[in-house]
Write a protein that holds these residues in place. Structure first.
Motif, mmCIF file in Angstrom:
data_model
loop_
_atom_site.group_PDB
_atom_site.id
_atom_site.type_symbol
_atom_site.label_atom_id
_atom_site.label_comp_id
_atom_site.label_asym_id
_atom_site.label_seq_id
_atom_site.Cartn_x
_atom_site.Cartn_y
_atom_site.Cartn_z
ATOM 1 N N PHE A 1 -83.191 -15.929 -17.958
ATOM 2 C CA PHE A 1 -82.985 -16.859 -16.847
ATOM 3 C C PHE A 1 -83.904 -16.496 -15.693
ATOM 4 N N SER A 2 -83.935 -17.353 -14.708
ATOM 5 C CA SER A 2 -84.755 -17.136 -13.523
ATOM 6 C C SER A 2 -83.840 -16.749 -12.367
ATOM 7 N N TYR A 3 -84.258 -15.737 -11.627
ATOM 8 C CA TYR A 3 -83.507 -15.330 -10.441
ATOM 9 C C TYR A 3 -84.520 -15.048 -9.332
ATOM 10 N N ALA A 4 -84.370 -15.719 -8.220
ATOM 11 C CA ALA A 4 -85.268 -15.562 -7.059
ATOM 12 C C ALA A 4 -86.728 -15.703 -7.484
ATOM 13 N N GLY A 5 -86.989 -16.646 -8.393
ATOM 14 C CA GLY A 5 -88.348 -16.924 -8.822
ATOM 15 C C GLY A 5 -88.913 -15.964 -9.840
ATOM 16 N N ARG A 6 -88.082 -15.059 -10.348
ATOM 17 C CA ARG A 6 -88.550 -14.057 -11.312
ATOM 18 C C ARG A 6 -87.803 -14.224 -12.630
ATOM 19 N N MET A 7 -88.528 -14.112 -13.744
ATOM 20 C CA MET A 7 -87.886 -14.162 -15.040
ATOM 21 C C MET A 7 -87.044 -12.901 -15.236
ATOM 22 N N ILE A 8 -85.815 -13.115 -15.682
ATOM 23 C CA ILE A 8 -84.914 -11.996 -15.949
ATOM 24 C C ILE A 8 -84.564 -12.027 -17.429
ATOM 25 N N ASP A 9 -84.884 -10.927 -18.116
ATOM 26 C CA ASP A 9 -84.522 -10.777 -19.517
ATOM 27 C C ASP A 9 -83.913 -9.383 -19.697
ATOM 28 N N GLU A 10 -83.640 -8.996 -20.928
ATOM 29 C CA GLU A 10 -82.923 -7.744 -21.162
ATOM 30 C C GLU A 10 -83.635 -6.512 -20.584
ATOM 31 N N PRO A 11 -84.959 -6.366 -20.707
ATOM 32 C CA PRO A 11 -85.585 -5.193 -20.086
ATOM 33 C C PRO A 11 -85.375 -5.133 -18.565
ATOM 34 N N ILE A 12 -85.404 -6.286 -17.911
ATOM 35 C CA ILE A 12 -85.177 -6.310 -16.459
ATOM 36 C C ILE A 12 -83.720 -5.977 -16.155
ATOM 37 N N LEU A 13 -82.805 -6.451 -16.992
ATOM 38 C CA LEU A 13 -81.392 -6.108 -16.803
ATOM 39 C C LEU A 13 -81.166 -4.610 -17.017
ATOM 40 N N ARG A 14 -81.866 -4.020 -17.975
ATOM 41 C CA ARG A 14 -81.756 -2.569 -18.179
ATOM 42 C C ARG A 14 -82.224 -1.828 -16.933
ATOM 43 N N GLN A 15 -83.321 -2.309 -16.327
ATOM 44 C CA GLN A 15 -83.812 -1.675 -15.107
ATOM 45 C C GLN A 15 -82.770 -1.792 -13.992
ATOM 46 N N ALA A 16 -82.131 -2.944 -13.893
ATOM 47 C CA ALA A 16 -81.088 -3.130 -12.876
ATOM 48 C C ALA A 16 -79.924 -2.185 -13.130
ATOM 49 N N ARG A 17 -79.537 -2.024 -14.396
ATOM 50 C CA ARG A 17 -78.440 -1.101 -14.727
ATOM 51 C C ARG A 17 -78.805 0.340 -14.402
ATOM 52 N N ILE A 18 -80.056 0.698 -14.649
ATOM 53 C CA ILE A 18 -80.509 2.050 -14.309
ATOM 54 C C ILE A 18 -80.389 2.268 -12.804
ATOM 55 N N ILE A 19 -80.833 1.281 -12.023
ATOM 56 C CA ILE A 19 -80.740 1.388 -10.567
ATOM 57 C C ILE A 19 -79.294 1.592 -10.134
ATOM 58 N N LEU A 20 -78.405 0.860 -10.743
ATOM 59 C CA LEU A 20 -76.988 0.966 -10.382
ATOM 60 C C LEU A 20 -76.318 2.200 -10.985
ATOM 61 N N GLY A 21 -77.018 2.890 -11.858
ATOM 62 C CA GLY A 21 -76.441 4.093 -12.455
ATOM 63 C C GLY A 21 -75.462 3.824 -13.569
ATOM 64 N N HIS A 22 -75.474 2.594 -14.098
ATOM 65 C CA HIS A 22 -74.527 2.243 -15.150
ATOM 66 C C HIS A 22 -74.982 2.672 -16.529
ATOM 67 N N ARG A 23 -76.264 2.856 -16.704
ATOM 68 C CA ARG A 23 -76.785 3.192 -18.023
ATOM 69 C C ARG A 23 -77.943 4.160 -17.871
ATOM 70 N N SER A 24 -78.123 5.018 -18.854
ATOM 71 C CA SER A 24 -79.275 5.915 -18.876
ATOM 72 C C SER A 24 -80.505 5.132 -19.293
ATOM 73 N N PRO A 25 -81.709 5.655 -19.040
ATOM 74 C CA PRO A 25 -82.924 4.931 -19.415
ATOM 75 C C PRO A 25 -83.051 4.681 -20.917
ATOM 76 N N ASN A 26 -82.369 5.441 -21.766
ATOM 77 C CA ASN A 26 -82.486 5.254 -23.213
ATOM 78 C C ASN A 26 -81.479 4.290 -23.784
ATOM 79 N N SER A 27 -80.567 3.776 -22.996
ATOM 80 C CA SER A 27 -79.531 2.891 -23.567
ATOM 81 C C SER A 27 -79.999 1.464 -23.643
#
Length: 185
Positions: free
Chosen positions: A159-185
């Motif tokens: 999907f698009s959010y604030a003009g940027r494409m959001i897919d699973e790799p971007i969601l993983r980066q967001a989860r890393i920022i929030l501390g919900h997942r390690s970089p390998n998950s």
């Protein structure tokens, strides 16, 4: 920490004695062998070192006059980071030798954190707050990550959010920022 680690066999005796090892890949041989070293069961992290690396290949300085790393140092940094992360180990960025250059340290540590390093080594206590700050997500990053994760709950697939494409790799980066997942998950 095992300085100037160049082969897995250097780690074997430490493993037999029950030690975990942070392997310092700080020679040309160590950097070339970083993928093998990273897979040793006793290794918990890899770190690289710029000055020993340059000395091992007959160089005079890891830095350009503007303070940035020379290409060979950047290549070694990337190789060690990738080797560590592929093996599921932590990567530690090299020390910043100019103790008084906290601005340069902050820039390097922010890049290291954004690139996937788990830490940046310090050589002086005055560097610790700068490095800690560089690894902490900014308020803006935290807000963006929380908003993107929330939006993903309403949007199926890409999907698009604030003009940027959001897919699973971007969601993983967001989860890393929030501390919900390690970089390998």
């Amino acid at each position: 920490m095992l300085a100037k680690t160049e082969t897995q066999s250097q780690i074997d005796e430490l493993q037999r004695r029950g030690y975990s090892v942070i392997a310092l890949c700080e020679t040309a041989i160590g950097v070339q062998n970083a993928p093998d070293i990273a897979h040793h069961p006793a290794v918990t992290a890899l770190m690289w070192g710029a000055e020993d690396l340059l000395a091992s290949i007959g160089g005079r300085s890891s830095r350009l006059p503007n303070g940035s790393y020379r290409d060979v140092a950047r290549a070694a940094r990337a190789r060690v980071l990738l080797a560590a992360r592929v093996a599921g180990k932590l990567a530690i960025d090299a020390v910043h030798l100019d103790i008084s250059d906290l601005g340069g340290l902050a820039e390097e540590a922010e890049d290291a954190a954004a690139s996937g390093f788990a830490a940046t080594a310090c050589i002086h206590p005055t560097q610790v707050p700068t490095v800690r700050n560089a690894y902490a997500p900014t308020d803006g990053e935290l807000q963006w990550a929380a908003e993107v994760i929330e939006a993903s709950r309403r949007e199926p697939g890409v999907f698009s959010y604030a003009g940027r494409m959001i897919d699973e790799p971007i969601l993983r980066q967001a989860r890393i920022i929030l501390g919900h997942r390690s970089p390998n998950s």
